[in-house]
Design a protein around this motif. Structure first.
Motif, mmCIF file in Angstrom:
data_model
loop_
_atom_site.group_PDB
_atom_site.id
_atom_site.type_symbol
_atom_site.label_atom_id
_atom_site.label_comp_id
_atom_site.label_asym_id
_atom_site.label_seq_id
_atom_site.Cartn_x
_atom_site.Cartn_y
_atom_site.Cartn_z
ATOM 1 N N VAL A 62 -21.615 24.314 6.757
ATOM 2 C CA VAL A 62 -22.103 24.494 5.387
ATOM 3 C C VAL A 62 -21.882 25.927 4.901
ATOM 4 O O VAL A 62 -21.511 26.144 3.747
ATOM 5 C CB VAL A 62 -23.592 24.123 5.282
ATOM 6 C CG1 VAL A 62 -24.087 24.278 3.850
ATOM 7 C CG2 VAL A 62 -23.822 22.699 5.768
ATOM 8 N N ALA A 63 -22.099 26.893 5.777
ATOM 9 C CA ALA A 63 -21.968 28.293 5.358
ATOM 10 C C ALA A 63 -21.599 29.162 6.554
ATOM 11 O O ALA A 63 -21.972 28.863 7.690
ATOM 12 C CB ALA A 63 -23.266 28.793 4.724
ATOM 13 N N TYR A 76 -28.561 23.919 9.187
ATOM 14 C CA TYR A 76 -28.711 24.159 7.756
ATOM 15 C C TYR A 76 -29.932 23.423 7.219
ATOM 16 O O TYR A 76 -30.272 22.317 7.641
ATOM 17 C CB TYR A 76 -27.477 23.697 6.998
ATOM 18 C CG TYR A 76 -27.642 23.740 5.495
ATOM 19 C CD1 TYR A 76 -27.579 24.939 4.806
ATOM 20 C CD2 TYR A 76 -27.907 22.569 4.783
ATOM 21 C CE1 TYR A 76 -27.746 24.989 3.433
ATOM 22 C CE2 TYR A 76 -28.083 22.606 3.400
ATOM 23 C CZ TYR A 76 -28.004 23.823 2.735
ATOM 24 O OH TYR A 76 -28.192 23.861 1.381
ATOM 25 N N GLU A 131 -32.088 22.918 3.264
ATOM 26 C CA GLU A 131 -32.161 23.248 1.837
ATOM 27 C C GLU A 131 -33.377 24.111 1.534
ATOM 28 O O GLU A 131 -33.470 24.688 0.442
ATOM 29 C CB GLU A 131 -32.205 21.967 1.011
ATOM 30 C CG GLU A 131 -30.916 21.158 1.075
ATOM 31 C CD GLU A 131 -30.950 19.954 0.169
ATOM 32 O OE1 GLU A 131 -32.016 19.718 -0.443
ATOM 33 O OE2 GLU A 131 -29.923 19.247 0.051
ATOM 34 N N ASP A 181 -24.573 21.212 9.685
ATOM 35 C CA ASP A 181 -25.442 20.090 9.325
ATOM 36 C C ASP A 181 -24.733 18.779 9.651
ATOM 37 O O ASP A 181 -23.529 18.758 9.947
ATOM 38 C CB ASP A 181 -25.788 20.151 7.836
ATOM 39 C CG ASP A 181 -27.031 19.328 7.496
ATOM 40 O OD1 ASP A 181 -27.723 18.876 8.433
ATOM 41 O OD2 ASP A 181 -27.291 19.131 6.300
ATOM 42 N N ARG A 187 -14.088 29.378 11.135
ATOM 43 C CA ARG A 187 -14.248 27.968 10.763
ATOM 44 C C ARG A 187 -13.164 27.102 11.416
ATOM 45 O O ARG A 187 -13.453 26.082 12.030
ATOM 46 C CB ARG A 187 -14.185 27.825 9.245
ATOM 47 C CG ARG A 187 -14.330 26.390 8.745
ATOM 48 C CD ARG A 187 -14.073 26.323 7.236
ATOM 49 N NE ARG A 187 -15.061 27.066 6.489
ATOM 50 C CZ ARG A 187 -16.223 26.583 6.084
ATOM 51 N NH1 ARG A 187 -16.545 25.312 6.356
ATOM 52 N NH2 ARG A 187 -17.060 27.337 5.392
ATOM 53 N N LYS A 194 -20.644 19.123 9.775
ATOM 54 C CA LYS A 194 -19.966 19.958 8.781
ATOM 55 C C LYS A 194 -20.518 21.386 8.814
ATOM 56 O O LYS A 194 -21.695 21.613 9.082
ATOM 57 C CB LYS A 194 -20.125 19.371 7.383
ATOM 58 C CG LYS A 194 -21.561 19.129 6.951
ATOM 59 C CD LYS A 194 -21.600 18.409 5.602
ATOM 60 C CE LYS A 194 -23.063 18.103 5.207
ATOM 61 N NZ LYS A 194 -23.131 17.373 3.920
#
Length: 416
Positions: free
Chosen positions: A223-224, A275, A277, A238, A205, A221
């Motif tokens: 996200v995971a 990313y 949802e 994302d 990261r 950003k």
């Protein structure tokens, strides 16, 4: 003596960052305490040191009285007139004494006290300097090796890069310059110990933040992240800006940005996806180039069932199940992968067969067997994984249940 003290001051200021104004009260207190316990026992001593010249001055403090009962701490009012004009009962007279009279034992105690104070002060400064850098990237040079661990010089401080925090592709020698994540600062009896890591997902990261300005400024950003250090990392990114392609920003022109990251990670594979949802969309992107079919999402159990063609099965699973495992971690959903029903026997029949395999192992109950298959453990090969106990716990088994299952399988396979 004066020159020695000045040399100590200069050394401490230059090498340790400790000013003489901080050090002088410590030395004075040490001399006072050591003297009062040594040749000047019973007296109250006052010590001062000139910060410029290094001159030491000492005095014995005595209270003015009209009848002396303690010659070490009291002085008659008549005699006090030699040291002070018009002394009064209760005044304190300072009788100057030679620093040399403080004794060799006092000098040794001073050295020990000052050494210990400087050591503690250095440790405190080390902690203060690096406590705000936890979670950030640091660079240093490998100073030495202690068994499997590397000792890294960060300048004024040393840090430890444990062998377990190195990826399998990290090969370092003494003198090599490295970058790593400052993972934490441990408190030990020897003082704070800086711990580095090159396997922590946050290392990737932070490295990506260095390479991608859009991440640094917040327009893109992360996200995971799911990582198997030394093998593969999957990253979901994302953005809220419709004009920015978050994946393209991370990859860079002709892959320049991600290529720099791959180079730092010794050719570790990096998969970057957009990313979403929607878990089905995320699954399709994360499991590529395999194509998932007949996707069934179970929100209640937070699991996803899907099928792949016979040709895609090896790709979907990856080496030792790595691709499926990382995809599951990235999505935060348990995955159940099967071959297309048209190419194999009926799904229920296959599940029943898998349940029977586990249920026939002594010590594994029918309930355990059903739960194993439902969680995606459809083959004994899954138990070749080094982290199988952790995987079982993530699948909903308690640590005690996971231990029983692993022991039973190993015993059945002749590994116990």
């Amino acid at each position: 003596m004066n020159n020695e003290i000045i040399s100590v001051f200069e050394y401490m200021e230059k090498e340790k960052g400790i000013s003489r104004h901080d050090l002088i009260p410590v030395i004075c207190t040490a001399i006072k305490t050591a003297s009062e316990r040594g040749v000047n026992a019973g007296q109250e001593i006052k010590v001062e040191i000139d910060p410029k010249s290094g001159d030491i001055k000492a005095w014995a403090l005595k209270t003015v009285v009209d009848s002396v009962s303690d010659q070490l701490r009291e002085i008659h009012i008549k005699k006090a007139e030699l040291y002070k004009a018009n002394p009064k009962i209760g005044d304190v007279i300072e009788q100057e004494i030679s620093p040399s009279s403080l004794g060799r034992i006092a000098a040794q105690m001073v050295q020990q006290t000052v050494t210990q104070w400087v050591s503690n002060r250095t440790k405190e400064q080390l902690y203060e300097e690096y406590k705000d850098k936890v979670g950030l990237i640091v660079s240093g040079e490998i100073h030495r090796r202690e068994r499997r661990d590397f000792i890294v010089s960060l300048g004024k401080a040393e840090a430890t890069l444990p062998g377990r925090e190195c990826s399998r592709t990290d090969e370092f020698q003494v003198g090599d310059h490295i970058t790593a994540l400052l993972q934490r600062i441990d408190t030990t009896t020897r003082g704070p110990e800086i711990i580095l890591s090159r396997t922590d997902p946050n290392f990737v990261r932070r490295m990506l933040e260095r390479e991608v300005t859009e991440i640094a400024d917040g327009s893109v950003k992360i996200v995971a992240i799911a990582r198997d250090a030394g093998n593969r990392t999957k990253i979901a990114v994302d953005t809220d800006d419709p004009k920015i392609d978050p994946v393209g920003a991370c990859v860079g022109a002709r892959g320049a940005r991600v290529r720099n990251l791959v180079k730092e990670l010794n050719n570790e594979k990096i998969d970057i996806i957009r990313y979403s949802e929607d878990p089905e969309t995320m699954l399709r992107d994360a499991i590529k180039p395999a194509i998932p079919r007949n996707i069934a999402i179970d929100p209640e159990n937070h699991s996803i069932y899907f099928e792949v063609s016979d040709d895609d099965m090896a790709t979907a699973l990856g080496r030792r199940g790595q691709n499926a495992k990382l995809t599951s971690k990235l999505l935060g959903w348990r995955l159940q992968i099967d071959k297309l029903a048209a190419q194999t026997t009926h799904i229920d029949a296959k599940k029943d067969a898998a349940v029977s395999v586990f249920a026939n192992i002594p010590g594994i109950t029918e309930d355990f067997a059903s739960r194993l298959v439902s969680a995606g453990f459809t083959d004994l090969q899954f138990f070749d994984e080094e982290n199988i106990t952790e995987d079982l716990c993530e699948a909903g088994f308690s640590p005690e249940e996971a231990k029983i299952i692993v022991e039973c399988v190993e015993a059945a396979r002749g590994k116990a």
